[in-house]
Motif scaffolding. Structure first.
Motif, PDB file in Angstrom:
ATOM      1  N   ARG A 133      32.254  39.405  36.896  1.00 57.56           N
ATOM      2  CA  ARG A 133      31.765  38.110  36.416  1.00 57.56           C
ATOM      3  C   ARG A 133      32.895  37.338  35.750  1.00 57.56           C
ATOM      4  O   ARG A 133      33.621  37.872  34.921  1.00 57.56           O
ATOM      5  CB  ARG A 133      30.620  38.317  35.432  1.00 57.56           C
ATOM      6  CG  ARG A 133      29.383  38.906  36.106  1.00 57.56           C
ATOM      7  CD  ARG A 133      28.266  39.086  35.141  1.00 57.56           C
ATOM      8  NE  ARG A 133      28.051  37.837  34.426  1.00 57.56           N
ATOM      9  CZ  ARG A 133      27.260  37.711  33.369  1.00 57.56           C
ATOM     10  NH1 ARG A 133      26.622  38.728  32.899  1.00 57.56           N
ATOM     11  NH2 ARG A 133      27.116  36.550  32.775  1.00 57.56           N
ATOM     12  N   ALA A 162      40.595  36.173  43.180  1.00 58.79           N
ATOM     13  CA  ALA A 162      39.321  36.830  43.465  1.00 58.79           C
ATOM     14  C   ALA A 162      38.478  35.954  44.387  1.00 58.79           C
ATOM     15  O   ALA A 162      38.483  34.731  44.272  1.00 58.79           O
ATOM     16  CB  ALA A 162      38.566  37.094  42.163  1.00 58.79           C
ATOM     17  N   GLU A 163      37.775  36.584  45.308  1.00 53.19           N
ATOM     18  CA  GLU A 163      36.870  35.864  46.201  1.00 53.19           C
ATOM     19  C   GLU A 163      35.608  35.474  45.429  1.00 53.19           C
ATOM     20  O   GLU A 163      34.993  36.302  44.761  1.00 53.19           O
ATOM     21  CB  GLU A 163      36.473  36.748  47.390  1.00 53.19           C
ATOM     22  CG  GLU A 163      37.609  37.033  48.352  1.00 53.19           C
ATOM     23  CD  GLU A 163      38.003  35.813  49.155  1.00 53.19           C
ATOM     24  OE1 GLU A 163      37.106  35.044  49.563  1.00 53.19           O
ATOM     25  OE2 GLU A 163      39.212  35.625  49.362  1.00 53.19           O
ATOM     26  N   GLU A 182      31.792  34.753  45.205  1.00 51.68           N
ATOM     27  CA  GLU A 182      30.593  35.084  45.971  1.00 51.68           C
ATOM     28  C   GLU A 182      29.502  34.035  45.755  1.00 51.68           C
ATOM     29  O   GLU A 182      28.968  33.495  46.708  1.00 51.68           O
ATOM     30  CB  GLU A 182      30.114  36.487  45.600  1.00 51.68           C
ATOM     31  CG  GLU A 182      31.098  37.559  46.067  1.00 51.68           C
ATOM     32  CD  GLU A 182      30.924  38.891  45.361  1.00 51.68           C
ATOM     33  OE1 GLU A 182      29.903  39.082  44.663  1.00 51.68           O
ATOM     34  OE2 GLU A 182      31.825  39.735  45.505  1.00 51.68           O
ATOM     35  N   ASP A 185      36.871  28.815  47.630  1.00 50.53           N
ATOM     36  CA  ASP A 185      36.461  30.172  48.004  1.00 50.53           C
ATOM     37  C   ASP A 185      37.150  31.238  47.162  1.00 50.53           C
ATOM     38  O   ASP A 185      36.720  32.383  47.156  1.00 50.53           O
ATOM     39  CB  ASP A 185      36.721  30.427  49.495  1.00 50.53           C
ATOM     40  CG  ASP A 185      38.174  30.222  49.881  1.00 50.53           C
ATOM     41  OD1 ASP A 185      38.967  29.772  49.041  1.00 50.53           O
ATOM     42  OD2 ASP A 185      38.513  30.512  51.044  1.00 50.53           O
ATOM     43  N   THR A 186      38.222  30.878  46.428  1.00 47.57           N
ATOM     44  CA  THR A 186      38.902  31.846  45.579  1.00 47.57           C
ATOM     45  C   THR A 186      39.065  31.286  44.172  1.00 47.57           C
ATOM     46  O   THR A 186      39.104  30.073  43.974  1.00 47.57           O
ATOM     47  CB  THR A 186      40.310  32.211  46.112  1.00 47.57           C
ATOM     48  OG1 THR A 186      41.077  31.018  46.192  1.00 47.57           O
ATOM     49  CG2 THR A 186      40.235  32.885  47.463  1.00 47.57           C
ATOM     50  N   GLU A 211      30.064  34.958  40.194  1.00 48.80           N
ATOM     51  CA  GLU A 211      30.159  36.343  40.661  1.00 48.80           C
ATOM     52  C   GLU A 211      31.318  36.380  41.648  1.00 48.80           C
ATOM     53  O   GLU A 211      31.328  35.652  42.633  1.00 48.80           O
ATOM     54  CB  GLU A 211      28.863  36.773  41.352  1.00 48.80           C
ATOM     55  CG  GLU A 211      27.721  37.029  40.407  1.00 48.80           C
ATOM     56  CD  GLU A 211      26.469  37.474  41.140  1.00 48.80           C
ATOM     57  OE1 GLU A 211      26.601  38.051  42.244  1.00 48.80           O
ATOM     58  OE2 GLU A 211      25.375  37.228  40.627  1.00 48.80           O
ATOM     59  N   THR A 212      32.325  37.251  41.342  1.00 49.35           N
ATOM     60  CA  THR A 212      33.497  37.352  42.204  1.00 49.35           C
ATOM     61  C   THR A 212      33.738  38.806  42.573  1.00 49.35           C
ATOM     62  O   THR A 212      33.049  39.710  42.085  1.00 49.35           O
ATOM     63  CB  THR A 212      34.756  36.806  41.496  1.00 49.35           C
ATOM     64  OG1 THR A 212      35.080  37.663  40.403  1.00 49.35           O
ATOM     65  CG2 THR A 212      34.551  35.390  41.005  1.00 49.35           C
ATOM     66  N   SER A 213      34.752  39.010  43.403  1.00 47.61           N
ATOM     67  CA  SER A 213      35.118  40.366  43.802  1.00 47.61           C
ATOM     68  C   SER A 213      35.679  41.161  42.622  1.00 47.61           C
ATOM     69  O   SER A 213      35.678  42.388  42.639  1.00 47.61           O
ATOM     70  CB  SER A 213      36.137  40.317  44.940  1.00 47.61           C
ATOM     71  OG  SER A 213      37.263  39.554  44.545  1.00 47.61           O
ATOM     72  N   GLU A 214      36.142  40.483  41.573  1.00 46.47           N
ATOM     73  CA  GLU A 214      36.685  41.147  40.378  1.00 46.47           C
ATOM     74  C   GLU A 214      35.632  41.360  39.298  1.00 46.47           C
ATOM     75  O   GLU A 214      35.896  42.021  38.305  1.00 46.47           O
ATOM     76  CB  GLU A 214      37.836  40.314  39.789  1.00 46.47           C
ATOM     77  CG  GLU A 214      39.029  40.194  40.704  1.00 46.47           C
ATOM     78  CD  GLU A 214      39.757  41.511  40.897  1.00 46.47           C
ATOM     79  OE1 GLU A 214      39.944  42.240  39.911  1.00 46.47           O
ATOM     80  OE2 GLU A 214      40.117  41.812  42.043  1.00 46.47           O
TER      81      GLU A 214
END
Length: 124
Positions: free
Chosen positions: A104, A72-73, A75, A59-60, A99-102
C-alpha cells in the motif's frame, strides 16, 4: 464563484463591483483526473516560457522504501480522501492510497500537475 483576484466585499461589508473581466491567465482549467492505465502524458503551455506535464493515465509509481526508490506497478486505487467517487473510478490524486506490487502506497506528488506518481509505503 470567484476563487482568485480581488475580494467582492469591502471591509465594511459593502459590495465591490469587478473592475474587469477575467483575463486568459486568470481563468482556471478543468482538473486532470489521472486514472490507472497505460502511461499517457499531456503537455500543456503555462504562463511564461514553460510547460506543465499532466499525467492522463499512469501504470507505475515511484515508491520510497528505506532509503531507496523502487518502481512499483499500480493495481488500483484503494482510497482517496479528495473524493470517495475517485476511489471507485480509479482516479489518482495527492494523498490517495494505492495498491501496488510493493504494497500500500500513499501518493505524495500531484500527477495532474507534474506528470508522475510518487509515494511512500503505508505501514498497517
Amino acid at each position: 464563484m470567484k476563487d482568485q483576484g480581488r475580494s467582492t466585499r469591502k471591509r465594511t461589508g459593502g459590495r465591490l463591483r469587478p473592475n474587469h473581466k477575467k483575463k486568459k491567465h486568470e481563468l482556471g482549467d478543468e482538473p486532470t483526473e489521472t486514472q490507472v492505465g497505460d502511461a499517457k502524458l499531456k503537455f500543456v503551455d503555462k504562463r511564461g516560457n514553460t510547460e506543465k506535464i499532466r499525467a492522463i493515465e499512469a501504470d507505475t509509481a515511484s515508491v520510497a522504501t528505506d532509503g531507496e526508490v523502487v518502481a512499483a506497478e499500480i493495481e488500483n486505487v484503494e482510497a482517496n480522501d479528495a473524493n470517495p467517487n475517485y476511489a471507485r473510478r480509479n482516479i489518482i490524486t495527492k494523498g490517495a492510497i494505492l495498491e501496488t506490487s510493493e504494497g500500500r502506497v500513499r501518493v505524495t506528488s500531484r500527477p495532474g500537475q507534474d506528470g508522475q506518481v510518487n509515494g511512500v509505503l503505508v505501514d498497517e
